[in-house]
Design a protein around this motif. Structure first.
Motif, short mmCIF file in Angstrom:
data_model
loop_
_atom_site.label_atom_id
_atom_site.label_comp_id
_atom_site.label_asym_id
_atom_site.label_seq_id
_atom_site.Cartn_x
_atom_site.Cartn_y
_atom_site.Cartn_z
N THR A 65 0.82 -1.22 0.00
CA THR A 65 0.00 0.00 0.00
C THR A 65 0.85 1.26 0.00
O THR A 65 0.63 2.17 -0.80
CB THR A 65 -0.95 0.01 1.22
N SER B 187 3.95 1.85 -0.89
CA SER B 187 4.70 2.10 -2.14
C SER B 187 3.75 2.55 -3.25
O SER B 187 4.09 3.43 -4.05
CB SER B 187 5.46 0.85 -2.56
N ASP B 188 2.55 1.96 -3.32
CA ASP B 188 1.58 2.36 -4.34
C ASP B 188 1.11 3.80 -4.12
O ASP B 188 1.00 4.58 -5.07
CB ASP B 188 0.37 1.42 -4.31
N ARG C 111 3.95 6.21 -4.95
CA ARG C 111 4.16 6.33 -6.40
C ARG C 111 3.14 7.28 -7.02
O ARG C 111 3.49 8.13 -7.85
CB ARG C 111 4.06 4.94 -7.05
N ARG C 112 1.87 7.16 -6.60
CA ARG C 112 0.82 8.01 -7.19
C ARG C 112 0.99 9.46 -6.76
O ARG C 112 0.82 10.39 -7.57
CB ARG C 112 -0.56 7.50 -6.80
N PRO D 95 -7.35 -0.36 -4.58
CA PRO D 95 -6.88 -1.61 -3.97
C PRO D 95 -7.83 -2.17 -2.92
O PRO D 95 -7.87 -3.40 -2.71
CB PRO D 95 -5.54 -1.21 -3.33
#
Length: 549
Positions: free
Chosen positions: A326, A328-329, A332-333, A393
């Protein structure tokens, strides 16, 4: 709600409460909803790329729903008459947005809303031009059996709400085993099923006649009477197929509106009573057994504790893996916006700096106030823009967990059949959780030291260029610091929601085991009440049959 529907739903609701049969509640809700409706839905269902969306666009005379060479429709789309042209987006969390009709593709198309990242439950389109279809609501459903599993799930979840079903089957691959399974599934919820053989222009007249004969022969083995079979093509030279659908399906439905509506409701009520009776039959079968035999079969049906623990562990691993990626996602966004934010803040600084006061103290205060407000607005805008993607997610996790729960239910049903000879018709319902709120945007102090104390001794004409460079250098640091803080807030709230999904899944496993355990623990002392409830169900069914005849 009429007296008969009220009698059925009250009886089933009471029995479900008495025996803790929670899985029957979605169908119970569907029956109540249909009883209150003054419309009939005509749902177009079938495999992906069977031509469902193309058919609806052609029939309604307008390109409403997107079509393409890959699976396109991702969200249930309802289309019907309305006094003014509008489209309403219904979200999973209960919110609604009104949009232009030409904007619906951004919410229902897979390439515009991948994995339903916008978390849309359905889109409702109303058009004055459909006055001739008033009383009907057409429903475009996501295609079944594509690699996009969430599309299949969206369609199957919606089936209990169906009014009339139009099953689209491409004429070059007519009536597969999956199509027949779908037809049987639909038959539980509606007596009004028709087959639409799309892309009929691909075959000659003789070949079309051969396919129709084959399809009817296959249907004859399962259905009496067999469903209507219609040919269809969207090509200009085949308008007679459209005419046949309009006259023999749509116009006939409108002319016999109340009869169709009553038949649909009766079918749903009959299915509701049958499912309720299945549970009671399982309980009665257990109650009529000798204690030792019942206990042995109960253990066989429910399984050993280790099996249940393994299911829980598997779901914990699914949740842990989702939560593990979670941060890292999210990072990134959010990090993808950093350069844009920095650039806009630098432009803003260039515009605002000349307006600020000439004393160093006021200059520092003005800069800190401006940067705090501007950065807060930027981060808030990022949060709003990325919210759907950040929460996607969660939806993916809910689908994964739900699939595992359904697998467990199916395994439990198989064991019940082997042990007691009675299946459990159990369908896992949607997992609903409280969505995490968008984080509160707070910007800390821009300066860690009281530079304004130097204001009396530093002439502005000397330090102003230095101060401006210092301000510009502060912008990237503050953006990085606060994006990192926002990432942590989002990651923590999403991870907490994922933990809640895991806890809810475990609760459902325990609830199902307890429900089945209670039913299978029924003893001879419980048998009179169970028989009484079965008799009540059968009495209501007889009354319905007599009323229908």
């Amino acid at each position: 709600m009429d007296q008969r529907t009220n009698k059925v739903t009250e009886a089933v609701s009471l029995i479900a409460e008495r025996y803790g049969i929670s899985s029957i509640k979605p169908l119970l809700s569907s029956c109540r909803a249909v009883a209150e409706q003054d419309e009939i839905t005509i749902a177009v269902v079938g495999r992906f790329k069977a031509g469902k969306s193309s058919f609806l666009n052609h029939l309604l005379g307008r390109s409403l729903v997107p079509v393409g060479v890959i699976p396109v429709t991702a969200v249930i789309t309802e289309i019907g008459y309305g006094p003014e042209e509008k489209a309403t987006v219904h979200y999973l969390d209960g919110r609604t947005d009104e949009i232009r009709v030409d904007e619906i593709r951004y919410f229902i198309a897979e390439n515009e809303n991948p994995n339903n990242a916008r978390q849309v439950s359905r889109v409702v389109v109303e058009l004055p031009s459909l006055a001739r279809f008033k009383g009907l609501r057409f429903v475009d459903t996501p295609g079944l059996e594509s690699v996009l599993l969430h599309n299949t799930e969206a369609s199957l979840d919606w089936l209990p709400n169906i009014g009339l079903a139009l099953v689209a089957v491409s004429i070059d691959t007519p009536l597969s085993r999956h199509d027949l399974e779908l037809l049987k599934n639909l038959h539980q919820y509606t007596p009004g099923i028709s087959i639409l053989l799309t892309k009929a222009d691909l075959l000659s007249d003789a070949e079309r006649a051969e396919v129709i004969a084959y399809v009817r022969q296959q249907l004859k083995h399962t259905f009496d009477p067999i469903p209507q079979v219609f040919l269809y093509s969207v090509r200009p030279a085949f308008e007679e197929f459209k005419t046949q659908v309009e006259e023999n399906l749509i116009a006939k439905t409108l002319s016999e509106f109340q009869e169709h509506r009553r038949a649909i409701l009766e079918r749903k009520l009959e299915t509701l009573l049958c499912e309720c009776e299945d549970y009671l039959t399982l309980a009665l079968t257990s109650a009529e057994m000798v204690g030792s035999e019942r206990d042995a079969l109960r253990r066989q049906a429910i399984g050993e504790k280790e099996i249940i623990d393994d299911v829980k562990s598997e779901m914990r691993l699914i949740v842990r893996h989702a939560a593990g990626v979670t941060r890292s996602d999210v990072s990134r966004r959010l990090e993808a916006h950093r350069k844009e934010v920095e650039a806009r803040l630098r432009e803003g600084l260039e515009a605002e700096f000349p307006k600020w006061a000439k004393s160093l103290s006021r200059l520092l205060q003005s800069f800190e106030k401006w940067l705090s407000q501007s950065l807060s607005e930027e981060l808030l805008a990022i949060s709003m823009d990325e919210r759907a993607a950040l929460l996607a997610p969660l939806e993916k996790l809910k689908r994964q967990v739900r699939r595992r729960l359904q697998g467990f239910r199916d395994e439990l049903s198989d064991r019940a059949v082997r042990a007691f000879g009675v299946p459990l018709r159990t369908t896992e319902t949607e997992i609903s959780i409280q969505e995490p709120r968008s984080p509160d945007i707070r910007i800390g102090r821009v300066f860690d030291r009281n530079w304004e104390l130097l204001s009396p001794i530093l002439p502005m004409w000397l330090v102003k260029p230095v101060v401006k460079r210092h301000f510009a250098g502060k912008v990237p640091d503050m953006v990085e610091k606060n994006l990192s803080r926002l990432t942590t807030q989002w990651a923590d709230s999403i991870a907490a929601a994922m933990t809640d999904i895991g806890k809810e899944a475990e609760r459902r496993v325990e609830e199902l085991i307890e429900t089945v355990g209670r039913l299978l623990a029924s003893s001879s002392d419980d048998a009179p009440q169970i028989r009484k409830d079965i008799d009540r169900i059968n009495s209501i069914r007889r009354e319905m049959c007599e009323a229908a005849s």
